[in-house]
Structures are given as C-alpha cells and as structure tokens.
Design a protein around this motif. Structure first.
Motif, PDB file in Angstrom:
ATOM      1  N   LEU A 113      52.448 -30.452  -7.157  1.00 39.54           N
ATOM      2  CA  LEU A 113      52.080 -29.281  -6.372  1.00 39.54           C
ATOM      3  C   LEU A 113      53.285 -28.736  -5.612  1.00 39.54           C
ATOM      4  N   ALA A 114      54.094 -29.623  -5.068  1.00 35.89           N
ATOM      5  CA  ALA A 114      55.284 -29.182  -4.327  1.00 35.89           C
ATOM      6  C   ALA A 114      56.266 -28.465  -5.258  1.00 35.89           C
ATOM      7  N   MET A 115      56.452 -29.000  -6.462  1.00 31.43           N
ATOM      8  CA  MET A 115      57.339 -28.342  -7.430  1.00 31.43           C
ATOM      9  C   MET A 115      56.805 -26.960  -7.796  1.00 31.43           C
ATOM     10  N   ILE A 116      55.513 -26.880  -8.020  1.00 33.88           N
ATOM     11  CA  ILE A 116      54.885 -25.603  -8.379  1.00 33.88           C
ATOM     12  C   ILE A 116      55.127 -24.576  -7.282  1.00 33.88           C
ATOM     13  N   ARG A 117      54.935 -24.984  -6.045  1.00 32.48           N
ATOM     14  CA  ARG A 117      55.163 -24.057  -4.925  1.00 32.48           C
ATOM     15  C   ARG A 117      56.612 -23.585  -4.877  1.00 32.48           C
ATOM     16  N   ARG A 118      57.545 -24.526  -5.021  1.00 26.58           N
ATOM     17  CA  ARG A 118      58.964 -24.158  -4.943  1.00 26.58           C
ATOM     18  C   ARG A 118      59.389 -23.294  -6.131  1.00 26.58           C
ATOM     19  N   LEU A 119      58.897 -23.585  -7.329  1.00 32.09           N
ATOM     20  CA  LEU A 119      59.225 -22.778  -8.502  1.00 32.09           C
ATOM     21  C   LEU A 119      58.657 -21.367  -8.363  1.00 32.09           C
ATOM     22  N   HIS A 120      57.451 -21.289  -7.836  1.00 27.73           N
ATOM     23  CA  HIS A 120      56.835 -19.973  -7.618  1.00 27.73           C
ATOM     24  C   HIS A 120      57.648 -19.161  -6.616  1.00 27.73           C
ATOM     25  N   GLN A 121      58.004 -19.788  -5.497  1.00 32.93           N
ATOM     26  CA  GLN A 121      58.765 -19.086  -4.465  1.00 32.93           C
ATOM     27  C   GLN A 121      60.192 -18.784  -4.911  1.00 32.93           C
ATOM     28  N   GLY A 122      60.818 -19.733  -5.578  1.00 34.43           N
ATOM     29  CA  GLY A 122      62.220 -19.583  -5.951  1.00 34.43           C
ATOM     30  C   GLY A 122      62.464 -18.714  -7.169  1.00 34.43           C
ATOM     31  N   LEU A 123      61.556 -18.779  -8.143  1.00 36.86           N
ATOM     32  CA  LEU A 123      61.771 -18.054  -9.390  1.00 36.86           C
ATOM     33  C   LEU A 123      60.768 -16.937  -9.635  1.00 36.86           C
ATOM     34  N   GLY A 124      59.696 -16.915  -8.847  1.00 39.17           N
ATOM     35  CA  GLY A 124      58.692 -15.869  -9.010  1.00 39.17           C
ATOM     36  C   GLY A 124      57.779 -16.082 -10.204  1.00 39.17           C
ATOM     37  N   ILE A 125      57.718 -17.303 -10.717  1.00 36.14           N
ATOM     38  CA  ILE A 125      56.813 -17.597 -11.835  1.00 36.14           C
ATOM     39  C   ILE A 125      55.396 -17.647 -11.276  1.00 36.14           C
ATOM     40  N   PRO A 126      54.446 -16.960 -11.922  1.00 38.28           N
ATOM     41  CA  PRO A 126      53.072 -16.983 -11.413  1.00 38.28           C
ATOM     42  C   PRO A 126      52.511 -18.408 -11.324  1.00 38.28           C
ATOM     43  N   VAL A 127      51.863 -18.694 -10.223  1.00 38.38           N
ATOM     44  CA  VAL A 127      51.251 -20.005 -10.018  1.00 38.38           C
ATOM     45  C   VAL A 127      50.283 -20.310 -11.157  1.00 38.38           C
ATOM     46  N   GLU A 128      49.576 -19.292 -11.633  1.00 38.75           N
ATOM     47  CA  GLU A 128      48.594 -19.484 -12.708  1.00 38.75           C
ATOM     48  C   GLU A 128      49.241 -20.064 -13.962  1.00 38.75           C
ATOM     49  N   SER A 129      50.490 -19.711 -14.209  1.00 37.13           N
ATOM     50  CA  SER A 129      51.203 -20.276 -15.361  1.00 37.13           C
ATOM     51  C   SER A 129      51.648 -21.701 -15.079  1.00 37.13           C
ATOM     52  N   LEU A 130      52.102 -21.944 -13.868  1.00 35.04           N
ATOM     53  CA  LEU A 130      52.644 -23.259 -13.532  1.00 35.04           C
ATOM     54  C   LEU A 130      51.579 -24.347 -13.450  1.00 35.04           C
ATOM     55  N   ILE A 131      50.340 -23.989 -13.147  1.00 31.40           N
ATOM     56  CA  ILE A 131      49.298 -25.016 -13.008  1.00 31.40           C
ATOM     57  C   ILE A 131      48.612 -25.350 -14.332  1.00 31.40           C
ATOM     58  N   GLN A 132      48.963 -24.647 -15.400  1.00 32.62           N
ATOM     59  CA  GLN A 132      48.367 -24.916 -16.708  1.00 32.62           C
ATOM     60  C   GLN A 132      48.828 -26.269 -17.224  1.00 32.62           C
ATOM     61  N   PRO A 133      47.988 -26.922 -18.031  1.00 33.00           N
ATOM     62  CA  PRO A 133      48.458 -28.164 -18.661  1.00 33.00           C
ATOM     63  C   PRO A 133      49.607 -27.852 -19.612  1.00 33.00           C
ATOM     64  N   CYS A 134      50.550 -28.735 -19.665  1.00 37.25           N
ATOM     65  CA  CYS A 134      51.702 -28.554 -20.554  1.00 37.25           C
ATOM     66  C   CYS A 134      51.222 -28.715 -21.997  1.00 37.25           C
ATOM     67  N   ARG A 135      51.480 -27.693 -22.821  1.00 40.89           N
ATOM     68  CA  ARG A 135      51.052 -27.742 -24.214  1.00 40.89           C
ATOM     69  C   ARG A 135      52.177 -28.154 -25.152  1.00 40.89           C
ATOM     70  N   SER A 136      53.424 -28.070 -24.687  1.00 43.11           N
ATOM     71  CA  SER A 136      54.549 -28.359 -25.574  1.00 43.11           C
ATOM     72  C   SER A 136      54.665 -29.849 -25.890  1.00 43.11           C
ATOM     73  N   LYS A 137      54.411 -30.696 -24.923  1.00 47.57           N
ATOM     74  CA  LYS A 137      54.387 -32.146 -25.110  1.00 47.57           C
ATOM     75  C   LYS A 137      53.393 -32.695 -24.109  1.00 47.57           C
ATOM     76  N   THR A 138      52.967 -33.894 -24.313  1.00 43.85           N
ATOM     77  CA  THR A 138      52.033 -34.515 -23.387  1.00 43.85           C
ATOM     78  C   THR A 138      52.800 -35.118 -22.229  1.00 43.85           C
ATOM     79  N   ALA A 139      52.617 -34.533 -21.063  1.00 41.50           N
ATOM     80  CA  ALA A 139      53.274 -35.062 -19.863  1.00 41.50           C
ATOM     81  C   ALA A 139      52.461 -36.225 -19.331  1.00 41.50           C
ATOM     82  N   ILE A 140      53.143 -37.280 -18.968  1.00 40.05           N
ATOM     83  CA  ILE A 140      52.497 -38.460 -18.449  1.00 40.05           C
ATOM     84  C   ILE A 140      52.551 -38.416 -16.940  1.00 40.05           C
ATOM     85  N   ALA A 141      51.412 -38.486 -16.292  1.00 43.98           N
ATOM     86  CA  ALA A 141      51.388 -38.470 -14.830  1.00 43.98           C
ATOM     87  C   ALA A 141      52.095 -39.693 -14.308  1.00 43.98           C
ATOM     88  N   VAL A 142      53.015 -39.471 -13.356  1.00 42.84           N
ATOM     89  CA  VAL A 142      53.779 -40.580 -12.790  1.00 42.84           C
ATOM     90  C   VAL A 142      53.463 -40.693 -11.315  1.00 42.84           C
TER      91      VAL A 142
END
Length: 126
Positions: free
Chosen positions: A97-126
């Motif tokens: 969530l913190a990364m999403i907020r900073r990416l949204h603020q820093g790069l202007g990427i819509p939050v709606e895009s950043l909160i989507q599940p990653c489709r390119s590879k399966t990200a493992i929650a750490v």
C-alpha cells in the motif's frame, strides 16, 4: 429532436454514424445539441457494454518509466532498495500500500491500475 435510447449493437452503430456526421456541428445549434445528447448516450452504452480493464501494475510502471525516461534506480524512493525495485518489476514481489501511494504521487499512475493483481507473473506475498 427525436432521439431514442441505445439498446443494442445496431442502435449503437447507428448512433456512432450519426455522431460522426455531426462532428462539425457548432456549439449552441440544434445539430450541436443533438451531438451532445448522442455523445452522452454513446458514452453510457460503451461504459455499460465495453468496460475498460485497468493496466497490469508492472506494465503501468514500466510504461511510465519509458515515457519519462526513468531507470529502476529512479524508483528507489517510491519502492525501496534497488533489489526490491527489480523484484517488483519482475513480478516477484507485489506492491505494498505504501508503494502504491508513493508511485501514484510520484509518477501519477492511477491507483486503480496499481492495485490490480499482477498479470505478468505471479507475485508472491512477502
């Protein structure tokens, strides 16, 4: 002004054709008003029948990096250590969530895009 709802594909295509023919209509004229109403109807039909899918978060980040000429090192303030940036860009680590907020603020990427599940590879929650 005789305008009817857009209920099916044929109505939609007819409305698009009419919108195209009215594109040069001037604002405030009968044709301009007709264009405004038809555009609203077309938009409503498209929203209902052709919903937009948000971009994969990693692809959105990479696209933004490409457009702005950024390198992975430029993402360190938003994501963390360079190894973490690489993990995110390779789909190994999900965004927090913190990364999403900073990416949204820093790069202007819509939050709606950043909160989507990653489709390119399966990200493992750490």
């Amino acid at each position: 002004m005789n305008i009817s709802p857009i209920r099916n594909k044929d109505d939609y295509e007819a409305a698009l054709k009419e919108v195209q023919s009215l594109m040069s209509a001037e604002w405030g004229t009968a044709e301009g008003d007709r264009l405004d109403v038809l555009a609203i109807l077309v938009e409503a039909y498209e929203t209902r029948h052709f919903p937009l899918e948000f971009a994969d978060p990693v692809e959105a980040i990479k696209f933004c990096m490409d457009q702005k000429g950024l390198t992975p090192k430029d993402l360190v303030p938003m994501i963390g250590a360079l190894s973490r940036v690489d993990d995110v860009l390779n789909g190994v680590r999900p965004l927090t969530l913190a990364m999403i907020r900073r990416l949204h603020q820093g790069l202007g990427i819509p939050v709606e895009s950043l909160i989507q599940p990653c489709r390119s590879k399966t990200a493992i929650a750490v």
